[in-house]
Design a protein around this motif. Structure first.
Motif, short mmCIF file in Angstrom:
data_model
loop_
_atom_site.label_atom_id
_atom_site.label_comp_id
_atom_site.label_asym_id
_atom_site.label_seq_id
_atom_site.Cartn_x
_atom_site.Cartn_y
_atom_site.Cartn_z
N ILE A 56 0.73 -1.11 -0.17
CA ILE A 56 -0.14 -0.12 -0.07
C ILE A 56 0.99 1.31 -0.29
O ILE A 56 0.45 2.23 -0.60
CB ILE A 56 -0.84 0.00 1.19
CG1 ILE A 56 -2.05 1.00 1.06
CG2 ILE A 56 -0.35 0.11 2.36
CD1 ILE A 56 -3.07 0.98 2.04
N CYS A 57 2.11 1.14 0.72
CA CYS A 57 2.91 2.39 0.56
C CYS A 57 3.76 2.70 -0.63
O CYS A 57 4.51 3.61 -0.64
CB CYS A 57 3.85 2.35 1.81
SG CYS A 57 3.09 2.13 3.37
N ASP B 260 -6.29 3.00 -16.07
CA ASP B 260 -7.15 3.62 -15.31
C ASP B 260 -8.48 3.42 -15.70
O ASP B 260 -9.41 3.17 -14.89
CB ASP B 260 -7.25 5.40 -15.86
CG ASP B 260 -5.53 5.67 -15.65
OD1 ASP B 260 -4.77 5.82 -16.22
OD2 ASP B 260 -5.57 6.38 -14.32
N ALA B 261 -9.07 2.96 -17.06
CA ALA B 261 -10.22 2.53 -17.19
C ALA B 261 -10.53 1.24 -16.53
O ALA B 261 -12.08 0.94 -16.45
CB ALA B 261 -10.40 2.21 -19.08
N GLN B 266 -3.43 4.91 -10.01
CA GLN B 266 -2.51 5.75 -10.38
C GLN B 266 -1.19 5.41 -9.74
O GLN B 266 0.06 5.28 -10.34
CB GLN B 266 -2.43 7.02 -10.77
CG GLN B 266 -3.33 7.36 -12.10
CD GLN B 266 -3.51 8.73 -12.66
OE1 GLN B 266 -3.15 9.52 -11.84
NE2 GLN B 266 -4.11 8.80 -13.86
N GLN B 267 -1.47 5.06 -8.44
CA GLN B 267 -0.23 4.94 -7.58
C GLN B 267 0.16 3.35 -7.63
O GLN B 267 1.02 2.98 -6.81
CB GLN B 267 -0.31 5.49 -6.29
CG GLN B 267 -1.08 6.70 -6.20
CD GLN B 267 -2.12 6.49 -5.15
OE1 GLN B 267 -2.99 5.42 -5.14
NE2 GLN B 267 -2.34 7.68 -4.43
N HIS B 268 -0.66 2.45 -8.04
CA HIS B 268 -0.50 1.14 -8.18
C HIS B 268 0.97 0.66 -8.40
O HIS B 268 1.44 1.02 -9.52
CB HIS B 268 -1.74 0.34 -8.76
CG HIS B 268 -1.62 -1.26 -8.59
ND1 HIS B 268 -0.89 -2.03 -9.12
CD2 HIS B 268 -2.71 -1.80 -7.59
CE1 HIS B 268 -0.95 -3.11 -8.50
NE2 HIS B 268 -2.21 -2.95 -7.78
N PRO B 269 1.54 -0.32 -7.66
CA PRO B 269 2.81 -0.66 -7.85
C PRO B 269 2.94 -1.15 -9.34
O PRO B 269 4.12 -1.19 -10.02
CB PRO B 269 3.29 -2.10 -6.94
CG PRO B 269 2.25 -1.52 -5.95
CD PRO B 269 1.09 -0.90 -6.31
N TYR B 312 -7.44 10.27 -4.23
CA TYR B 312 -6.15 10.53 -4.43
C TYR B 312 -6.22 11.59 -5.58
O TYR B 312 -7.28 11.68 -6.50
CB TYR B 312 -5.25 9.52 -4.75
CG TYR B 312 -5.29 8.80 -6.09
CD1 TYR B 312 -6.39 7.70 -6.25
CD2 TYR B 312 -4.58 9.11 -7.16
CE1 TYR B 312 -6.58 7.03 -7.37
CE2 TYR B 312 -4.72 8.53 -8.51
CZ TYR B 312 -5.73 7.59 -8.45
OH TYR B 312 -5.74 7.02 -9.89
N ASN B 313 -5.17 12.33 -6.03
CA ASN B 313 -5.27 13.22 -7.25
C ASN B 313 -5.31 12.41 -8.66
O ASN B 313 -4.01 12.00 -8.77
CB ASN B 313 -4.02 14.06 -6.90
CG ASN B 313 -4.82 15.62 -5.94
OD1 ASN B 313 -5.87 15.47 -6.02
ND2 ASN B 313 -3.78 16.11 -5.47
#
Lengths: 495, 483
Positions: A56-57, B260-261, B266-269, B312-313
């Motif tokens: 998660i981080c 995204d769709a 967007q922050q996913h590893p 999130y942004n």
């Protein structure tokens, strides 16, 4: 079940200064009071932080966790950002003090920490947390200070989470404190801490928010494909630690979402838990009544037909990589990379993934080079996609379905490749001749071909490719020794 | 061969012989190589019961090359003796002679010569006796003449120790008359010919028997690639189940359609540089369906459609980033979006099998490119039970009948299931695929009706191929030519 409680004495404070805004703006904090560690619990505590950091981080980029022995410190704490040369402390498990610049160098070779340096390395200011005596708690996201190191004997823990995503920081804090509050003297309670933001606003953490969601029992049944009573469904959900009860008209289930379940963001998450509690393998398998007529994608249908006919013509199918080096599609074929309109990859791990192929030929030549021990002649083909830049497409590039065949032997066998082309045109119902809808080959030249032994193929009014004897330079650059002929065409005009 | 001169002679001799004859003896008599006689014996054997041949192993003594030389020139010690004149010979000179070194010590022990160490110009060798009998040469000549048995056991082993004699195993045939013995053998035909057919002469000719244990001549054929044959199989299975093939001829995809769709944040590893190939050129997708993009943005950052969202942004620039698609689910997203634009809604079944790319380090079990198989069903009221039912039918067409399901996590499906099957060869449950129901946050912004569910599953072609063939190195599939 999990409660945030106010401390008996002063509440711990974490003051955020405005310098952090540019690098790592958010911070949250909490206290675990009178905790009892055993060796196993201690190791689990460290492991949980590592696991959270990894997923998660997002490898500490979004959130970094710092846990400290509160009894070695004295609040209030300050979270600020300073020039690397101004930060000096004894980091975890080291014996002397270092500046932040020195630490960046030291940790470059540390297998564990080297991955996190890039998050702050090139920034003018580094994040750092002090206590009221100037003791460094941590320099997130890289390393904690040694002074406040947690041991098996630690009784009171101060936890801080800093990061660039406020929501995630709050979630991460909630997860740690709820998980380990079990071992506090006052079980399942977490002592509050206050965070003061640069604009003066005060926040109390951890949030430990519970919320209630309402889901209709028949919706759960419908989505999973089972027929349980609302009461049974409530029982199943409660077993998954989502305390539920039937309310209202007997069809509604009210579910309490605890702070440990930040993953529940939609009813479908609740439905999955119900299905898991029911047991996937207990669900009855049924077939949908969806009636559809299947259609083949025309390009693939054509490809399948051609594949079989190519094998029938005595050629062997190869399967090669779509990614290759720049040399493969340019230098080795006598071209400049800019002339190829190739799609370029930005972060290849090796030279083998620099570009997407613009021609099938290099792949086939490399396959021959890898199979030198096979008896001659080698007759290979491949029908697959190449990629070319195309600004008319939404992404700026498109695939073309190419067919490529090579003949590798003591003699170049141009007539064999030419014969293969004739056979292909026969199969595609394209008659020879310049008449409408027919095909013809005209003498041509190209850097990859032997002079005077190259022709361009025109069919259905357009150029579809070339055939010819390969230039000796091409042959040697691909580490081959025998003469070789090839043909490569775009088959899309034949749909 | 059976009609050769050697064979003829053999048959004649056999007729005259009493009982039988030995192939080696015959070879010596005829003055031909033993192998020629053996060849004649074998080809006569092939004709049937004309002769009987029994394999015998005999031992024979033969001279080595050195032994032959000694039989010719005499033993080293005799030569040494002969080269000493009555007045003697300086030892140094003697030692320089060809047989000198070897023969000197033997001649000394035979007491044929003596050395006078006190001679004026160095030690001098003198004869002790006037003449000698070269026993060794005589014995070797006996063996050469085929009379090795005249030598005693001790004498023979002594010569063998001196490496002048070896024992050889000789395989000979004892040939005797067979039940269909005849001295005349007619020439045999090998093949039927057009002349024989038209003249009918085939009726009077004997034909050489076929050797059915030999291999035939393989036809000169081309081959299809084994992995692509598996792909053809899967295409066939999907078409049989009524699934329509989606267009997937676009390796390059935008982050929007790839992540995204599909409601992957967007922050996913997985959107890391480490796992995905991003493009330098063209770096960004220029065209995106903007009203849809806005709905996706809102769902990610604020929620909606019954969801809390990720809070999130969400950045448009991040969504524009081009990459090599990491799954064909992006093609499924495009297909579902197109389906959603058609009103009223009609149910659909889609599939695709095509290449996907992961930024991995290559080793025997990891490739940077592989083929993904994906199946999708969109209809009203689909359940998890329906997904399992479709999977059961799909896998049973592959011969996989025992399936079990395990909960798992995918960013864009909920519930999600890993599909396991029992592998007879490996004797354990192995994962054969991944599946789930697409999240409402993915489907509703597209414009699909609320009670439409979309079930989907996927597996990798290479993994499937590995499981079926039990071969270990998947990378070999891409470089070797398996016939």
């Amino acid at each position: 079940m999990y409660k945030r409680v106010m401390p008996n004495g002063e509440i711990q404070k974490l003051i955020i200064t405005e310098e952090t805004a540019k690098i790592r703006p958010y911070a949250v904090a909490a206290v675990l009071r009178n905790i009892k560690f055993t060796k196993d619990r201690y190791e689990s505590f460290i492991e949980l932080q590592e696991k959270l950091h990894q997923n998660i981080c997002r490898k500490r980029a979004l959130v970094a966790i710092g846990t400290h022995d509160l009894d070695t410190l004295s609040g209030p704490f300050t979270y600020t950002a300073k020039k690397p040369s101004d930060i000096k402390f004894k980091p975890l498990n080291k014996t002397k003090e270092y500046t932040a610049c020195e630490l960046m160098n030291i940790y470059k070779t540390d297998n564990h920490l080297k991955h996190y340096l890039h998050i702050i390395e090139n920034k003018p200011l580094y994040p750092v947390i002090y206590d009221s005596n100037g003791v460094v708690l941590s320099m997130p996201p890289v390393i904690n200070g040694h002074h406040s190191k947690i041991t098996v004997n630690t009784r009171n823990i101060f936890i801080e989470c800093t990061g660039t995503d406020f929501t995630k920081a709050k979630i991460v804090l909630d997860i740690i404190v709820t998980t380990f509050s079990e071992y506090c003297e006052n079980q399942f309670t977490v002592e509050a801490a206050e965070v003061v933001f640069p604009n003066g606003k005060l926040h109390t953490f951890p949030e430990l928010a519970y919320r209630k969601e309402m889901v209709r029992a028949d919706l759960i049944n419908k989505k999973v494909g089972i027929r349980e009573t609302p009461e049974n469904l409530a029982k199943l959900l409660t077993r998954m630690c989502l305390k539920s009860e039937v309310i209202g008209d007997g069809n509604q289930i009210e579910i309490e979402i605890p702070p440990t379940r930040a993953d529940i963001i939609h009813a479908c998450d609740i439905i999955e838990d119900a299905a898991i509690a029911y047991g996937y393998n207990n669900i009855q398998m049924t077939l949908p009544k969806t009636y559809t007529i299947a259609n083949q994608f025309p390009l693939n249908k054509l490809t399948e037909l051609l594949r079989h006919d190519m094998a029938a013509a005595g050629f062997t199918e190869a399967l090669t990589f779509a990614l290759c080096s720049q040399e493969d599609i340019a230098d080795k074929l006598g071209l400049d990379i800019s002339a190829t309109k190739a799609v370029l990859i930005s972060n290849p791990k090796t030279a083998e993934f620099q570009v997407a192929r613009t021609t099938l030929l290099p792949g086939l030549l490399k396959t021959i080079a890898a199979n030198r021990k096979m008896p001659l002649p080698l007759k290979l083909f491949e029908i697959s996609d190449i990629v070319i830049k195309d600004s008319s497409r939404d992404v700026g590039a498109r695939n073309y379905r190419h067919l490529c065949a090579v003949y590798y032997n003591k003699n170049p066998g141009f007539e064999i490749i030419h014969g293969l082309l004739d056979r292909l045109m026969q199969l595609l119902d394209v008659p020879p001749g310049e008449k409408k809808g027919g095909y013809v080959i005209k003498a041509s030249e190209g850097p990859a071909f032997f002079p005077g032994r190259c022709a361009e193929i025109f069919a259905r009014g357009q150029s579809i490719g070339k055939l010819g004897v390969l230039h000796p330079d091409v042959i040697t650059k691909f580490e081959l020794t025998m003469p070789c002929s090839c043909v490569e065409i775009n088959i899309e005009p034949f749909l | 061969m059976a009609d050769g001169p050697v064979a003829e002679v053999l048959l004649q001799r056999l007729e005259a012989a009493d009982g039988g004859l030995d192939s080696a003896e015959l070879a010596a008599e005829l003055g031909v190589e033993h192998q020629t006689v053996v060849g004649a014996v074998k080809s006569l054997q092939a004709l049937g019961e004309i002769i009987e041949a029994e394999l015998r192993s005999t031992k024979r003594w033969e001279l080595t090359a050195e032994g032959e030389e000694i039989a010719r020139e005499g033993s080293h010690e005799a030569r040494v003796f002969r080269s000493v004149p009555p007045e003697g010979l300086p030892q140094s000179e003697l030692m320089r002679l060809p047989s000198g070194k070897v023969g000197f010590s033997k001649a000394m022990s035979n007491k044929w010569i003596r050395v006078d160490k006190s001679a004026a110009d160095g030690p001098r060798v003198f004869r002790v006796v006037d003449s000698v009998e070269d026993e060794v040469q005589r014995r070797l000549q006996l063996v050469q003449g085929g009379q090795a048995e005249k030598l005693g056991e001790k004498e023979r082993s002594e010569l063998r120790k001196r490496k002048l004699l070896t024992e050889v195993n000789l395989k000979t045939y004892w040939v005797s008359k067979g039940s269909a013995f005849s001295t005349s053998i007619s020439k045999q035909e090998t093949e039927l010919s057009p002349e024989m057919i038209s003249s009918g002469s085939w009726r009077d000719r004997p034909f050489k028997p076929y050797n059915f244990s030999a291999h035939g001549v393989l036809p000169d054929s081309g081959h299809l690639h084994p992995l692509l044959k598996v792909r053809t199989q899967f295409r066939q299975i999907f078409l049989e189940m009524g699934f329509t093939e989606m267009p997937t001829d676009n390796y390059i995809e935008s982050s929007f359609w790839n992540f995204d769709a599909l409601f992957q944040p967007q922050q996913h590893p997985a959107r890391d540089q480490h796992d995905t190939f991003f493009l330098r050129d063209p770096a960004q997708a220029q065209q995106l369906p903007m009203d849809y993009v806005h709905r996706v943005k809102r769902t990610h950052s604020q929620g909606g459609y019954g969801s809390q969202g990720y809070k999130y942004n969400w950045k448009l620039d991040e969504a524009r980033k081009n990459l090599l698609r990491t799954h064909t689910t992006s093609a499924s997203a495009r297909a579902l979006y197109r389906l959603a634009q058609k009103k009223p809604f009609t149910a659909a079944k889609y599939f695709s099998i095509d290449r996907v790319f992961r930024n991995e380090t290559l080793d025997a079990t990891h490739l940077a490119e592989f083929h993904q198989i994906e199946g999708v069903v969109a209809d009203h009221g689909l359940t998890l039970g329906h997904l399992m039912g479709v999977l059961r039918e799909f896998f049973s067409k592959l011969g996989i009948t025992q399936l079990r399901f395990k909960p798992t996590y995918n960013p864009y499906t909920e519930p999600s299931m890993e599909v396991f099957s029992y592998h007879q060869g490996l004797k354990k449950w192995v994962e054969v695929g991944n599946s789930g129901i697409f999240r409402p946050e993915m489907l509703l912004p597209m414009g699909l009706p609320e009670n439409v569910s979309v079930i989907a599953w996927g597996l990798s072609l290479e993994r499937e191929h590995l499981l079926c063939t039990e071969s270990c190195a998947v990378i070999m599939t891409y470089t070797s030519l398996l016939p």
